[in-house]
Design a protein around this motif. Structure first.
Motif, PDB file in Angstrom:
ATOM      1  N   ARG A 100       4.696  10.417  -3.473  1.00 15.64           N
ATOM      2  CA  ARG A 100       3.917  11.457  -2.793  1.00 15.64           C
ATOM      3  C   ARG A 100       3.496  11.018  -1.401  1.00 15.64           C
ATOM      4  O   ARG A 100       3.051  11.840  -0.598  1.00 15.64           O
ATOM      5  CB  ARG A 100       2.698  11.827  -3.621  1.00 15.64           C
ATOM      6  CG  ARG A 100       3.108  12.486  -4.925  1.00 15.64           C
ATOM      7  CD  ARG A 100       1.933  12.909  -5.730  1.00 15.64           C
ATOM      8  NE  ARG A 100       1.211  14.017  -5.122  1.00 15.64           N
ATOM      9  CZ  ARG A 100       0.043  14.450  -5.592  1.00 15.64           C
ATOM     10  NH1 ARG A 100      -0.507  13.862  -6.620  1.00 15.64           N
ATOM     11  NH2 ARG A 100      -0.547  15.466  -5.023  1.00 15.64           N
ATOM     12  N   ALA A 101       3.641   9.729  -1.096  1.00 14.17           N
ATOM     13  CA  ALA A 101       3.296   9.259   0.247  1.00 14.17           C
ATOM     14  C   ALA A 101       4.461   9.426   1.218  1.00 14.17           C
ATOM     15  O   ALA A 101       4.355   9.076   2.387  1.00 14.17           O
ATOM     16  CB  ALA A 101       2.887   7.791   0.181  1.00 14.17           C
ATOM     17  N   ARG A 125       7.273   2.973   3.958  1.00 14.88           N
ATOM     18  CA  ARG A 125       7.776   4.250   3.427  1.00 14.88           C
ATOM     19  C   ARG A 125       9.296   4.274   3.303  1.00 14.88           C
ATOM     20  O   ARG A 125       9.840   4.815   2.371  1.00 14.88           O
ATOM     21  CB  ARG A 125       7.331   5.393   4.335  1.00 14.88           C
ATOM     22  CG  ARG A 125       5.863   5.742   4.196  1.00 14.88           C
ATOM     23  CD  ARG A 125       5.676   7.159   4.701  1.00 14.88           C
ATOM     24  NE  ARG A 125       4.280   7.574   4.609  1.00 14.88           N
ATOM     25  CZ  ARG A 125       3.406   7.469   5.592  1.00 14.88           C
ATOM     26  NH1 ARG A 125       3.773   6.933   6.733  1.00 14.88           N
ATOM     27  NH2 ARG A 125       2.173   7.882   5.452  1.00 14.88           N
ATOM     28  N   PHE A 183       4.988   6.023  -5.847  1.00 15.64           N
ATOM     29  CA  PHE A 183       4.658   6.100  -4.411  1.00 15.64           C
ATOM     30  C   PHE A 183       5.227   7.356  -3.754  1.00 15.64           C
ATOM     31  O   PHE A 183       5.037   7.576  -2.582  1.00 15.64           O
ATOM     32  CB  PHE A 183       5.243   4.893  -3.660  1.00 15.64           C
ATOM     33  CG  PHE A 183       4.450   3.638  -3.828  1.00 15.64           C
ATOM     34  CD1 PHE A 183       3.123   3.599  -3.445  1.00 15.64           C
ATOM     35  CD2 PHE A 183       5.038   2.498  -4.332  1.00 15.64           C
ATOM     36  CE1 PHE A 183       2.381   2.434  -3.581  1.00 15.64           C
ATOM     37  CE2 PHE A 183       4.303   1.335  -4.477  1.00 15.64           C
ATOM     38  CZ  PHE A 183       2.979   1.301  -4.108  1.00 15.64           C
ATOM     39  N   GLU A 226      -4.910   6.483   6.562  1.00 17.95           N
ATOM     40  CA  GLU A 226      -5.384   6.269   5.196  1.00 17.95           C
ATOM     41  C   GLU A 226      -4.515   5.213   4.514  1.00 17.95           C
ATOM     42  O   GLU A 226      -3.294   5.311   4.515  1.00 17.95           O
ATOM     43  CB  GLU A 226      -5.253   7.579   4.423  1.00 17.95           C
ATOM     44  CG  GLU A 226      -5.910   7.551   3.087  1.00 17.95           C
ATOM     45  CD  GLU A 226      -7.196   8.360   3.116  1.00 17.95           C
ATOM     46  OE1 GLU A 226      -7.637   8.736   2.051  1.00 17.95           O
ATOM     47  OE2 GLU A 226      -7.729   8.591   4.215  1.00 17.95           O
ATOM     48  N   TYR A 259      -2.591  12.521   2.503  1.00 20.82           N
ATOM     49  CA  TYR A 259      -1.607  11.436   2.497  1.00 20.82           C
ATOM     50  C   TYR A 259      -0.919  11.311   3.832  1.00 20.82           C
ATOM     51  O   TYR A 259      -0.151  10.427   4.071  1.00 20.82           O
ATOM     52  CB  TYR A 259      -0.556  11.693   1.424  1.00 20.82           C
ATOM     53  CG  TYR A 259      -1.122  11.645   0.048  1.00 20.82           C
ATOM     54  CD1 TYR A 259      -1.243  10.424  -0.601  1.00 20.82           C
ATOM     55  CD2 TYR A 259      -1.548  12.797  -0.597  1.00 20.82           C
ATOM     56  CE1 TYR A 259      -1.779  10.365  -1.865  1.00 20.82           C
ATOM     57  CE2 TYR A 259      -2.073  12.744  -1.855  1.00 20.82           C
ATOM     58  CZ  TYR A 259      -2.192  11.521  -2.489  1.00 20.82           C
ATOM     59  OH  TYR A 259      -2.714  11.458  -3.732  1.00 20.82           O
ATOM     60  N   ASP A 260      -1.192  12.276   4.683  1.00 22.72           N
ATOM     61  CA  ASP A 260      -0.333  12.406   5.857  1.00 22.72           C
ATOM     62  C   ASP A 260      -1.032  12.056   7.155  1.00 22.72           C
ATOM     63  O   ASP A 260      -0.499  12.241   8.212  1.00 22.72           O
ATOM     64  CB  ASP A 260       0.166  13.849   5.928  1.00 22.72           C
ATOM     65  CG  ASP A 260       1.586  13.879   6.469  1.00 22.72           C
ATOM     66  OD1 ASP A 260       2.171  14.943   6.453  1.00 22.72           O
ATOM     67  OD2 ASP A 260       2.058  12.821   6.928  1.00 22.72           O
ATOM     68  N   LEU A 318      -2.322   3.481   1.890  1.00 19.73           N
ATOM     69  CA  LEU A 318      -1.546   4.076   0.810  1.00 19.73           C
ATOM     70  C   LEU A 318      -1.453   3.149  -0.397  1.00 19.73           C
ATOM     71  O   LEU A 318      -0.910   3.506  -1.422  1.00 19.73           O
ATOM     72  CB  LEU A 318      -0.145   4.418   1.307  1.00 19.73           C
ATOM     73  CG  LEU A 318      -0.114   5.462   2.428  1.00 19.73           C
ATOM     74  CD1 LEU A 318       1.260   5.547   3.054  1.00 19.73           C
ATOM     75  CD2 LEU A 318      -0.533   6.814   1.899  1.00 19.73           C
ATOM     76  N   SER A 319      -1.948   1.916  -0.265  1.00 19.13           N
ATOM     77  CA  SER A 319      -1.943   1.015  -1.416  1.00 19.13           C
ATOM     78  C   SER A 319      -3.081   0.026  -1.252  1.00 19.13           C
ATOM     79  O   SER A 319      -3.709  -0.053  -0.189  1.00 19.13           O
ATOM     80  CB  SER A 319      -0.621   0.255  -1.497  1.00 19.13           C
ATOM     81  OG  SER A 319      -0.595  -0.752  -0.506  1.00 19.13           O
ATOM     82  N   TYR A 337      -2.408  17.648   0.219  1.00 25.01           N
ATOM     83  CA  TYR A 337      -1.272  16.878   0.712  1.00 25.01           C
ATOM     84  C   TYR A 337      -1.609  16.191   2.024  1.00 25.01           C
ATOM     85  O   TYR A 337      -1.198  15.071   2.269  1.00 25.01           O
ATOM     86  CB  TYR A 337      -0.076  17.811   0.888  1.00 25.01           C
ATOM     87  CG  TYR A 337       1.134  17.133   1.462  1.00 25.01           C
ATOM     88  CD1 TYR A 337       1.883  16.272   0.660  1.00 25.01           C
ATOM     89  CD2 TYR A 337       1.507  17.303   2.792  1.00 25.01           C
ATOM     90  CE1 TYR A 337       2.978  15.629   1.168  1.00 25.01           C
ATOM     91  CE2 TYR A 337       2.606  16.660   3.301  1.00 25.01           C
ATOM     92  CZ  TYR A 337       3.346  15.819   2.493  1.00 25.01           C
ATOM     93  OH  TYR A 337       4.431  15.166   2.995  1.00 25.01           O
TER      94      TYR A 337
END
Lengths: 476, 250
Positions: free
Chosen positions: A212-213, A148, A210, A11, A6-7, A13-14, A3
């Motif tokens: 999980r982001a 987000r 999306f 990084e 992603y945090d 995210l797309s 996890y």
């Protein structure tokens, strides 16, 4: 993948514009925008004729169809059986598209009042398209390639759009699957409806990939308020008999309940403030009086207090009035006034609730005020402010932040306990429910409706309190 | 300043105060006069009654007996007490800033509602004082966002905003990190040089030596020694004073 990957905030995210998930969302949005211009519904029910076995018929027109049709079923002539229901269909060729329906309804205020729900249901797909486009565009401007904050909106409005389209379809046979079964061919959804549904599903799927982001949950607790309110509305639309009648019956009860709760809550705040200040007073007399009030009232059940105020207080007035009159001939008028004095049910209810909840509130205020460090009072006094100025400008603004959560709970508890005033001949929500049940013996349906109504009110207040709380935090 | 200074701006006569129904005696028949324009530092071991005496001067503690006269007003009625409090500024060990207000609003509040100044006037006083204590840029910050030293300087500015005749400091540096003590003492030193009447309870001997005109040593609810800093540090008369000084001066 863990996890934490992603945090870390940097990084990506797309993959920017070329990410397949954005493509999916944009395709969905485009599909919705185009589909709304394609045929949606070609026909609708304009009126329905109900025939009974004794030969009588009742015709209801579109505007009252939901209520009319089903109410006529419940009020059918004595000893007559329902023979048949004939719906009269009207083609609506000139406004068959989604946009067409919205424009046609929005143009006429009278139509808007009647068909507001249809317009709203048709607007959700449009909102979903907007949310999808917004998510894609905003994401390109963020360093991580994903906005987000927009993802939960797109997910929720995405499935909301599917639900909205289904409900919009239900509108044109007026939520009656019996009627739809009779005229199945007439109510086949048009190509536009299928297209819009597919578009909404694409937006939902794209946004959902999306999830999980995200840092927060996708569902906010506000959704529960919405779901419960929607449940009430769906009950009314899908099962108008008996829910329309129950709703119409208890509607004014909701208003009475809200009036009682808001009036007494205002007074409770006042009583609590005075009681709370009394409980921290240095004067022994004031401290004793307020403590006695709190201790006595907290020890007696609210129902008993209400019954006392309603049944026993008038008797006390009579005795006191008689006593006054016997004391002196000069006090005749006052004594008579006391004997004639009768509280209205509303006043008695507000009085009783205020009296009881004021005691609990006093304790909350006392705790809140004494939680503020005494140095604050000393600093304020050392600047020359008097006791009330210090309270008003220094202590209370800080205490409010401590007091707010428990006092918000009190409000919700008050809302629920206000159902007890139904013993005082006040036509609140609970009493209206009881009256309806006594008339029809539909206990399950009645109490489900009443419970849902209370639930919407309490859930809404809890969320509102939470919101206000989040706005009043400050750094210490 | 041309007007003559009041030789008795604070007069304390046979002041007694005890806590817990007489079980703890904080002040035992203490008398003292403080002339205008002087800087007085009170020292002594903890529990000797120095803070209590300071707090009695603006009636944050109510004395059991004895009279206090501040600038000719005897502290008796509530109105008199409030009048005296507007003329006496106080700085606390724990700063006691109002955490729900910005620094600027902390300085404005009492000016607006006690001194009844217009917003513009109060604001100009406040800004001037924030410059004086060296943190004009923090006007819009909340106390919780400041360091201890900054908070204490704001607290001094808040007291000064009322333009008091007397400033009381109740252990103003005791709650501070060592590296922040100097910035507060510098502000106090500057005030002392301006000639404002100051009474400070403090353990900062450097400040006492440099700024004080007079130093009072208290122990067990009484004034043991009342003299100039020079004399106290170099040739204390009482044995108790010598003991105390030997413990704190290392």
């Amino acid at each position: 993948m863990a996890y934490a990957d992603y945090d870390n905030g940097n990084e990506p995210l797309s993959n920017g514009w070329r990410d397949w998930r954005f493509m999916l969302i944009l395709a969905g949005a485009a599909l919705i925008l185009v589909s709304l211009a394609l045929p949606f519904f070609s026909q609708r029910i304009s009126s329905a004729k109900v025939s009974f076995s004794d030969g009588s018929t009742i015709t209801s027109h579109y505007s009252t169809l939901v209520q009319g049709l089903n109410l006529t079923m419940s009020k059918s002539p004595v000893d007559a059986k329902l023979d048949a229901v004939d719906a009269i269909l009207t083609p609506v060729s000139h406004r068959r598209s989604g946009y067409g329906w919205m424009i046609a309804i929005l143009q006429r205020p009278s139509a808007l009042r009647r068909h507001l729900s249809l317009v709203l249901c048709l607007m959700v797909p449009l909102l979903a398209a907007a949310a999808g486009i917004g998510l894609t565009i905003r994401s390109q401007r963020t360093p991580v390639g994903l906005a987000r904050g927009w993802v939960p909106a797109a997910i929720n409005i995405g499935w909301g759009a599917l639900l909205g389209l289904f409900l919009a379809w239900c509108h044109h046979f007026d939520f009656s699957f019996t009627l739809r079964a009779q005229y199945a061919s007439g109510f086949a959804p048009g190509v536009g409806l299928w297209g819009a549904a597919l578009g909404a599903a694409l937006i939902f799927a794209g946004a959902f990939s999306f999830r999980r982001a995200l840092h927060e949950n996708v569902l906010d607790w506000w959704a529960l308020v919405f779901v419960v309110a929607l449940t009430i509305w769906l009950l009314i639309r899908f099962k108008p008999f008996p829910y329309v009648e129950i709703w119409k019956f208890v509607e004014d009860g909701i208003v009475v309940t809200l009036r009682i709760v808001t009036t007494s809550f205002g007074l409770i705040l006042l009583v609590s403030l005075l009681g709370g200040l009394g409980r921290i007073s240095r004067s022994r007399v004031i401290y004793f009086i307020s403590s006695l009030y709190v201790e006595l009232i907290r020890g007696i059940p609210l129902l008993v207090q209400l019954l006392f105020i309603w049944y026993a207080l008038p008797q006390m007035f009579d005795v006191l009035g008689g006593l006054l009159m016997s004391l002196s001939p000069n006090l005749q008028a006052q004594g008579q006034w006391l004997i004639d004095l009768r509280l209205s049910p509303f006043t008695a209810a507000v009085f009783g609730l205020t009296f009881c909840y004021g005691a609990y509130g006093s304790e909350i205020f006392r705790a809140g005020i004494s939680s503020i460090h005494r140095g604050q009072m000393e600093a304020a006094r050392s600047l020359g402010m008097n006791y009330f100025q210090s309270m008003r400008h220094v202590i209370l603004p800080q205490a409010v932040r401590v007091i707010l959560p428990p006092i918000g709970n009190e409000f919700v508890a008050l809302l629920k306990d206000s159902s007890l005033v139904s013993v005082l001949a006040v036509s609140d929500l609970t009493r209206r429910g009881r009256e309806y049940m006594a008339r029809t013996f539909l206990s399950f349906d009645t109490w489900i409706m009443v419970a849902l109504c209370y639930l919407v009110l309490t859930l809404f207040s809890s969320r509102a309190v939470e919101f206000i709380e989040s706005k009043t935090r400050f750094e210490r | 300043m041309n007007r003559t200074l009041n030789p008795e701006i604070i007069r304390i006569e046979s002041l007694c105060k005890s806590f817990h129904h007489g079980r703890i005696v904080a002040l035992d028949n203490v008398s003292l006069t403080i002339p205008e324009g002087q800087v007085t530092v009170i020292i002594g071991p903890s529990g000797s009654g120095k803070s209590t005496m300071l707090r009695c001067i603006n009636h944050l503690e109510v004395p059991d007996s004895g009279t206090i006269t501040v600038d000719g007003i005897v502290l008796e009625s509530a109105q008199d007490i409030n009048k005296v409090r507007t003329e006496v500024g106080m700085v606390f060990q724990q700063f006691n800033l109002f955490p729900h207000l910005t620094v600027l609003d902390n300085l404005l509040l009492a000016q607006r509602i006690v001194r009844k100044r217009s917003k513009a006037e109060a604001q100009s006083v406040a800004e001037q004082l924030l410059r004086k204590v060296g943190i004009p840029e923090k006007a819009k910050a909340y106390p919780g966002q400041l360091s201890g030293g900054q908070q204490q300087r704001v607290a001094i500015a808040r007291a000064l905003a009322m333009q008091p005749k007397i400033m009381l400091f109740d252990e103003p540096t005791s709650a501070l990190d060592p590296e922040m003590i100097k910035e507060v003492l510098d502000v106090m030193l500057e005030l002392a040089q301006e000639g404002i009447t100051m009474v400070a309870v403090s353990h900062e001997m450097g400040f006492a030596r440099n700024a004080a005109n007079r130093i009072i040593f208290m122990d067990q609810a009484r004034i043991i020694e009342d003299t100039t800093p020079q004399e106290l540090f170099e040739s204390p008369r009482e044995e108790r004073t010598r003991q105390f000084l030997s413990k704190i001066l290392h």
